[in-house]
Scaffold this active site. Structure first.
Site, short mmCIF file in Angstrom:
data_model
loop_
_atom_site.label_atom_id
_atom_site.label_comp_id
_atom_site.label_asym_id
_atom_site.label_seq_id
_atom_site.Cartn_x
_atom_site.Cartn_y
_atom_site.Cartn_z
CG HIS A 150 -1.91 1.19 1.43
ND1 HIS A 150 -2.97 1.42 0.70
CD2 HIS A 150 -1.51 2.46 1.89
CE1 HIS A 150 -3.24 2.67 1.02
NE2 HIS A 150 -2.47 3.30 1.61
NE ARG A 197 -10.57 10.41 8.99
CZ ARG A 197 -9.75 9.31 8.29
NH1 ARG A 197 -10.01 8.26 7.89
NH2 ARG A 197 -8.54 9.90 8.35
CE LYS A 233 -9.33 2.03 3.54
NZ LYS A 233 -9.59 3.31 2.95
CG ASP A 270 -12.29 3.50 5.93
OD1 ASP A 270 -11.67 4.14 6.75
OD2 ASP A 270 -11.89 3.42 4.80
CB SER A 286 -8.66 4.84 7.44
OG SER A 286 -9.33 4.91 5.98
#
Ligand code: URA
Length: 425
Positions: A84, A170, A189, A163, A185
């Site tokens: 990621h 947010r 995921k 989320d 968050s």
């Protein structure tokens, strides 16, 4: 005693610590719709100010995962590992890395979101390939992982639904930029996606989501800790995002550059970062003796990309869109490029049509910026520095305005910045 929503809000407002029960009560209630947006917004703002300690954050993340399904990839038959990135300008690494690591023997289940703001999303880049489809069922994901070893697709609605609601809230309550909220968050995921191991590319510098090294390091350490708490082996690299990665910024432009890297060429920074991340992923997957550089040079990683794209309905040989209008930005002086501000280039690409302001906006496949000169390169006065691509000429003025002050030319080159700043495990 029954848990009460106002007690939860008061506890965090006053700097107290939430119990596991309070956290689960809150996130379950918010996902089910029994806790209102204004109450969730109040808690988020209290968390921005007061933070969450390690136990609270771990429980918060577990509750976000438990709000949906956690995929079971045990039938895939290969070790699973994903990457990621916290988002960068010109960051097309996933397009190269996912098939590369699969070509070396691992399975890479990359379930992604779309780009928002000045950094592009991997799904938007792949969608510039004719016919390519981001939405896959869980059964299709498992089949692709077994057959090809690589999949990049949209994360389904079943993954961490808490989320999705919280992130939308947010976004409109100025509570995005808080380390515990960002870390939970991202990790909820990734953990829900079912991967055994994860490598995080946490960007530092002008184009990064959190530009300061100090904040990026705290984010990386927090995410590595959350991975450990949830049984996902996790390593983070802090990497430079002061200037764009490679030369191309924009969806189809980045696909072309990624293919050059998969053919053994391409910009040296894209190749080097991809190989560093691949080495980390293969190490975590127990395949540390594989040779990712050879898989780039012998075409096996490119072949894996072709198979992955075809399996998702795309034509890897199909024509990519090209912009109707191209304009260049010349160098104001002779000398060396000392600085090229990644954020400004990202905003320019976005204004040219490559990115979206709201998540329902369309993106242009062809729009973007090509950096013809990068930090360290010598340039002549008037030589083209940047090439702007757009489908609509009316977009050029706003893009050029975004680039004011983005390039610094000086008589000497600046000290080169290291691409990999640190490793956190
Ligand atoms: N990306 C995410 O997925 N979540 C955040 O909170 C920030 C960036």
């Amino acid at each position: 005693m029954a848990t009460d929503v106002l007690d939860v809000l008061r506890t965090k407002r006053d700097g107290g610590t939430l119990t596991d029960e309070q956290i689960r009560f809150f996130l379950d209630g918010y996902t089910a719709g029994t806790i209102a947006d204004e109450q969730a917004a109040a808690l988020l703002m209290a968390i921005v100010w007061r933070g969450l300690d390690r136990r609270e954050l771990s429980t918060w993340t577990a509750a976000m995962i438990a709000s949906g399904e956690r995929l079971d990839l045990s039938s895939v038959g290969r070790p699973t590992v994903d990457k990621h990135s916290t988002g960068g300008v010109g960051d097309k690494v996933s397009l190269v890395l996912v098939p590369l690591v699969a070509a070396c023997g691992a399975a890479v289940p990359q379930l992604s979101g779309r780009g928002l703001g000045h950094t592009g999303g991997t799904l938007d880049k792949l969608e510039s390939i004719p016919g390519w489809r981001a939405a896959l069922s869980n059964a299709e994901v498992l089949a692709l992982l077994g057959e090809v070893g690589a999949v990049i697709c949209a994360a389904g609605d079943g993954l961490a639904p808490a989320d999705r609601r919280l992130y939308a809230l947010r976004d409109v309550t100025a509570t995005v930029e808080a380390v515990p909220l960002i870390a939970s968050s991202i990790m909820a995921k990734k953990i829900a996606e079912g991967t055994d191991a994860l490598v995080l590319d946490v960007k530092v510098g002008a184009g990064a989501f959190l530009p300061s090294l100090e904040q990026a390091r705290i984010l990386a350490e927090t995410m590595v800790g959350l991975g450990a708490d949830h049984g996902v082996r996790t390593v983070a690299l802090l990497t430079d995002m002061e200037a764009p990665l490679g030369r191309a910024c924009g969806n189809a432009l980045e696909v072309v550059e990624a293919i050059e890297v998969l053919q053994g060429g391409g910009p040296p920074d894209v190749r080097a970062l991809t190989l560093s991340l691949a080495a980390e992923m293969l190490g975590l997957a127990g395949l540390g003796s594989a040779d990712p550089a050879a898989a780039l040079d012998d075409g096996s990683a490119l072949d894996t990309l072709d198979r992955m794209v075809r399996a998702q309905g795309g034509d890897p040989d199909g024509p990519l869109e090209q912009a109707e209008h191209v304009r260049t930005v010349p160098s104001p002086a002779a000398g060396f490029v000392r600085r090229l501000d990644a954020r400004a280039v990202g905003v320019a690409a976005w204004r040219l049509g490559a990115g979206r302001a709201r998540k329902e906006d369309p993106v242009s496949a062809a729009a973007g910026v090509v950096c013809l000169a990068k930090p360290g390169d010598p340039v002549e006065a008037g030589q083209p520095l940047l090439e702007l691509h757009a489908e609509d000429e009316a977009r050029f003025d706003a893009a050029v305005a975004a680039l004011a002050g983005a390039v610094e030319i000086g008589p000497e080159p600046a000290e080169p910045r290291p691409l990999i700043i640190d490793r956190i495990a």
